[in-house]
Scaffold this active site. Structure first.
Site, PDB file in Angstrom:
ATOM      1  N   ASP A  46       0.813  -1.208   0.000  1.00 22.46           N
ATOM      2  CA  ASP A  46       0.000   0.000   0.000  1.00 22.46           C
ATOM      3  C   ASP A  46       0.851   1.264   0.000  1.00 22.46           C
ATOM      4  OD1 ASP A  46       0.812  -0.786   2.583  1.00 22.46           O
ATOM      5  OD2 ASP A  46      -0.747   0.443   3.516  1.00 22.46           O
ATOM      6  N   TRP A 189      28.260   1.940 -41.806  1.00 20.53           N
ATOM      7  CA  TRP A 189      28.623   0.790 -42.612  1.00 20.53           C
ATOM      8  C   TRP A 189      30.077   0.401 -42.305  1.00 20.53           C
ATOM      9  CZ3 TRP A 189      32.487   0.461 -46.409  1.00 20.53           C
ATOM     10  CH2 TRP A 189      32.554  -0.787 -47.069  1.00 20.53           C
ATOM     11  N   ASP A 356      27.807 -15.957 -54.493  1.00 21.29           N
ATOM     12  CA  ASP A 356      27.353 -14.608 -54.161  1.00 21.29           C
ATOM     13  C   ASP A 356      26.922 -13.859 -55.423  1.00 21.29           C
ATOM     14  OD1 ASP A 356      27.549 -11.742 -52.845  1.00 21.29           O
ATOM     15  OD2 ASP A 356      27.870 -13.140 -51.204  1.00 21.29           O
ATOM     16  N   ARG A 433      23.969   3.088 -55.244  1.00 22.97           N
ATOM     17  CA  ARG A 433      24.568   1.871 -55.808  1.00 22.97           C
ATOM     18  C   ARG A 433      23.887   1.500 -57.128  1.00 22.97           C
ATOM     19  NH1 ARG A 433      27.178  -1.783 -52.017  1.00 22.97           N
ATOM     20  NH2 ARG A 433      26.287  -3.480 -53.234  1.00 22.97           N
ATOM     21  N   LYS A 466      21.443 -16.257 -48.939  1.00 25.95           N
ATOM     22  CA  LYS A 466      21.864 -14.989 -48.344  1.00 25.95           C
ATOM     23  C   LYS A 466      20.978 -13.899 -48.943  1.00 25.95           C
ATOM     24  CE  LYS A 466      25.906 -11.956 -47.734  1.00 25.95           C
ATOM     25  NZ  LYS A 466      27.344 -11.777 -48.056  1.00 25.95           N
ATOM     26  N   TRP A 467      20.136 -13.297 -48.096  1.00 24.30           N
ATOM     27  CA  TRP A 467      19.149 -12.295 -48.532  1.00 24.30           C
ATOM     28  C   TRP A 467      19.714 -10.915 -48.229  1.00 24.30           C
ATOM     29  CZ3 TRP A 467      13.754 -13.142 -49.951  1.00 24.30           C
ATOM     30  CH2 TRP A 467      12.990 -11.978 -50.037  1.00 24.30           C
ATOM     31  N   ASP A 468      20.131 -10.197 -49.271  1.00 21.08           N
ATOM     32  CA  ASP A 468      20.804  -8.916 -49.086  1.00 21.08           C
ATOM     33  C   ASP A 468      19.854  -7.750 -49.316  1.00 21.08           C
ATOM     34  OD1 ASP A 468      22.901  -7.234 -48.510  1.00 21.08           O
ATOM     35  OD2 ASP A 468      24.248  -8.047 -50.023  1.00 21.08           O
ATOM     36  N   MET A 469      20.220  -6.592 -48.778  1.00 18.63           N
ATOM     37  CA  MET A 469      19.451  -5.348 -48.933  1.00 18.63           C
ATOM     38  C   MET A 469      20.435  -4.206 -48.755  1.00 18.63           C
ATOM     39  SD  MET A 469      17.683  -2.751 -47.047  1.00 18.63           S
ATOM     40  CE  MET A 469      16.116  -1.907 -47.150  1.00 18.63           C
ATOM     41  N   CYS A 516      21.041 -10.052 -44.622  1.00 16.78           N
ATOM     42  CA  CYS A 516      22.174  -9.149 -44.831  1.00 16.78           C
ATOM     43  C   CYS A 516      21.632  -7.820 -45.321  1.00 16.78           C
ATOM     44  CB  CYS A 516      23.148  -9.744 -45.852  1.00 16.78           C
ATOM     45  SG  CYS A 516      24.550  -8.663 -46.273  1.00 16.78           S
ATOM     46  N   ASP A 538      30.010  -6.034 -43.378  1.00 11.19           N
ATOM     47  CA  ASP A 538      30.843  -6.225 -44.564  1.00 11.19           C
ATOM     48  C   ASP A 538      32.325  -6.094 -44.236  1.00 11.19           C
ATOM     49  OD1 ASP A 538      28.754  -6.734 -46.250  1.00 11.19           O
ATOM     50  OD2 ASP A 538      28.679  -4.727 -47.136  1.00 11.19           O
TER      51      ASP A 538
END
Length: 727
Positions: A46, A189, A356, A433, A466-469, A516, A538
């Site tokens: 309380d 980065w 890659d 890029r 490998k899923w890059d962005m 990635c 990287d």
């Protein structure tokens, strides 16, 4: 343990094995009472109760989900704009519900339970009588983990449209915790994961990302700690957002020393239209309490994320040792060169070959072909299936790189569908890029990517992706959305990404997906829900990786950290480090190589063969053991960490000397996490001598270190508990 409700005082007591979280309904507002070490239900409470706001009004009330405009001048957790343009709402408590287990969040990644006994969930319902806005605060507390998971569901129960301008996932007002520090992960980065610590003073400290991704610069995580908190001592309050898009997190200290912390989807450039009957669900935030320092907080996150966020057959499986051709060949390769690298890898014990960038469209550089997901027969005359089969014949699995969220202006897809990228009509399309971002708010775009990628999965024996962005979102608009919903684009992009990932990962459960984003640009819990590991950076320089991997481990488990040995001079910083040093750093995560194995000397191949054999012995402990950080690379000329099995009978210690110093003092490394009652046989990487030490000795006096006088010197120690002597 669980949730106790004291109806006559409006008190809700959420308890785990080592933590309590108290909420009280005060004059209709959910108020924050306490968060910290466990309090027994039966003891007096309380004197903890908060009284209704008087002269100071809401500006002094510690709240769970505060509003703006009714007397609280601190940052609110939400804001709604009504049909008449006004922005005043006042949520008042309506009721509660308690359920066993943890409900899923539709369309969003979330931690989960495998048994309802693991957790209890509290729902507090609030409502603004004027507008009809209903808000449900969701709290899940785990019985055996010091974890609370929070999120919010906002529903328009009125008769007119309203627009959310801010909808955060959680708010905590720590009025009883003055003089706090904040710790978060910062960088850029190629230098992600820097641990930043600063004192909180009156005013606001804010971290965020406006990039449409969680970002290299700031991670969607922060911890509030007491000034004396270290790795093993003091209190830590962790906040980790399970989300992959733009976020915000802020700590605001008021004039009375109270700290308000809130976190969620970034309010900048955000709005969400709620028509009558529609709802908006926020991402969830995982809140961890530790009374034993940062290390205990980290281990709580690690085990939760490893076992109750990651999913699928690879969640508990040992991850394969791979070789990736990127730094070996870049875009200049043919099928025979790939097979040659794979063949050499097979001789050395490597288990997976990853092809890659550069295998599709007319991709001879990074300025074309993204979106054209068909094999380049100039480089691969027999196609991907032929290369994969030839590599399988060498005894290796086959993996493939994609960048499915991007589109190159120089591509067949863009020439056919220039409207499929994020853009604003009549405005410049900013390239980064030489690429633009596909509009994942659109189902037709997601369907195209799904069909393109799944077609390859069905026809090529792939076991890893490998899923890059590789860039942030700009010109954030969609031709598929009406004007009144354009501010929803960034969040709808992430929802579309999650929908696509759910289809792919559940449709092809045999594939190990690795996330990635130019390295660690999207290293977040949201992606771990679909992909149990992430390419951490990287930057493959071993010295820089000490910092990157150490900082990342503040919240993410070693099983999520991709770490490779690369060639020297290093391609990012030009540094030359010994192959043994590079290997020891990389073996502290998901191990692999990113170089041309065919260029190695016989002596180097022998080193690699030993590294591969060693990692196969150790990887179960690295990927599932409890991590103890022993020496920080941010604070000195050396670094160390160790992995300990759950039963404390095994441990693996890594020590790294960065620069040699003349006439060094005698050194000993104090270990952690061992059983002080056990004796351990200690095997060393740099010495054939086997020694036996007690766990108490190793933690109190330390493990003697004998380093060579050379730069970039590393060593590991494998500890195995001896069986108790027989009477």
């Amino acid at each position: 343990m669980g949730i106790m409700v004291q109806e006559h005082t409006g008190l809700f007591h959420l308890t785990s094995s080592g933590m309590s979280y108290l909420i009280q309904i005060v004059d209709g507002y959910p108020a924050h009472v306490y968060w910290g070490g466990r309090l027994k239900h039966r003891q007096r409470m309380d004197d903890l109760l908060i009284h209704a706001p008087e002269r100071a009004g809401l500006d002094r009330l510690p709240q769970e989900y505060p509003q703006y405009g009714s007397g609280d001048f601190r940052n609110p957790a939400y804001q709604a704009e009504l049909a008449d343009g006004t922005r005043i709402t006042e949520l008042k408590y309506e009721g509660y519900r308690i359920t066993k287990g943890k409900p899923p969040l539709i369309g969003l990644p979330a931690v989960y339970t495998e048994d309802d006994a693991e957790a209890d969930t509290l729902e507090l319902t609030l409502k603004d009588a004027y507008s009809g806005l209903q808000v449900t605060l969701l709290y899940t507390i785990f019985a055996e983990r010091n974890v609370i998971v929070r999120s919010v569901r906002l529903r328009n129960d009125g008769e007119k449209n309203l627009r959310l301008r801010r909808a955060l996932s959680a708010n905590v007002d720590l009025s009883a915790k003055p003089d706090l520090d904040i710790i978060y992960l910062s960088g850029a980065w190629a230098r992600e994961g820097n641990m930043t610590r600063r004192s909180l003073r009156q005013g606001e400290t804010r971290i965020d990302s406006k990039r449409g991704m969680s970002s290299h610069q700031l991670n969607p995580f922060a911890a509030l700690v007491t000034p004396e908190t270290t790795e093993s001592h003091g209190e830590a309050f962790g906040f980790s957002l399970v989300y992959s898009g733009g976020f915000e997190a802020g700590a605001e200290v008021d004039a009375f020393g109270s700290t308000r912390f809130n976190i969620g989807v970034n309010s900048f450039d955000f709005a969400w239209l709620l028509s009558p009957g529609e709802s908006f669900q926020t991402p969830e935030v995982v809140m961890v309490y530790s009374g034993q320092g940062l290390g205990d907080m980290s281990r709580t996150y690690h085990k939760l994320y490893r076992t109750r966020l990651c999913r699928g057959q690879y969640r508990d499986a040992e991850r394969p040792i791979l070789v990736n051709n990127w730094e070996a060949t870049y875009f200049n390769f043919n099928a025979d060169k790939l097979v040659d690298i794979a063949e050499e890898g097979a001789k050395l014990g490597i288990e997976l070959f990853v092809l890659d960038d550069g295998w599709f469209g007319k991709r001879d550089a990074d300025n074309s072909s993204l979106g054209d997901w068909y094999e380049d027969r100039r480089k691969l005359p027999g196609g991907l299936a032929d290369v994969a089969e030839r590599i399988h014949e060498k005894g290796l699995q086959f993996g493939l790189w994609f960048e499915p969220e991007m589109i190159s202006p120089d591509s067949e897809l863009y020439r056919k569908h220039p409207d499929w990228c994020l853009h604003v009509p009549g405005r410049r399309r900013s390239e980064a890029r030489w690429q633009l971002v596909l509009d994942y708010t659109r189902k037709d775009v997601r369907d195209y990517i799904y069909e393109s990628i799944s077609s390859i999965f069905k026809n090529v024996p792939i076991s890893y992706v490998k899923w890059d962005m590789n860039r942030g979102l700009t010109e954030i608009g969609s031709e598929a959305l009406p004007p009144e919903r354009q501010s929803e684009t960034a969040h709808r992009y992430i929802l579309g990404l999650y929908e696509l990932l759910e289809r792919l990962t559940t449709g092809f459960p045999h594939i190990l997906f690795e996330s990635c984003a130019s390295g660690g640009g999207r290293f977040d819990p949201g992606m771990l829900y679909y992909m149990p590991q992430t390419w951490t950076s990287d930057n493959t320089d071993a010295v820089e990786r000490l910092k990157i991997q150490y900082g990342t481990s503040l919240v993410y488990p070693a099983s999520a950290i991709g770490a490779h040995v690369s060639a020297v001079p290093n391609h990012q910083v030009g540094r030359i480090t010994p192959l043994e040093f590079r290997g020891d750093v990389a073996m502290s995560g998901n191990f692999g190589y990113e170089l041309d194995l065919t260029a190695f000397t016989d002596a180097e191949k022998e080193i690699v063969k030993r590294q591969v054999q060693t990692y196969k012995e150790f990887r179960g402990l690295v990927q599932k053991g409890d991590l103890y950080r022993l020496k920080s690379p941010f604070e000195g000329n050396d670094s160390a960490w160790m992995f300990v099995s759950e039963d404390k009978r095994e441990a693996l210690v890594y020590y790294f000397q960065i620069i040699a110093v003349p006439n060094p003092p005698r050194r000993a490394l104090r270990l952690d996490g061992l059983d002080p009652e056990l004796e351990y046989d200690v095997r060393q990487s740099k010495n054939e001598e086997r020694l036996v030490y007690g766990g108490d000795r190793l933690m109190q006096l330390g493990l003697p270190l004998h380093c060579k006088q050379k730069d970039y010197e590393s060593q590991w120690f494998k500890l195995q508990a001896l069986r108790p002597s027989q009477p």
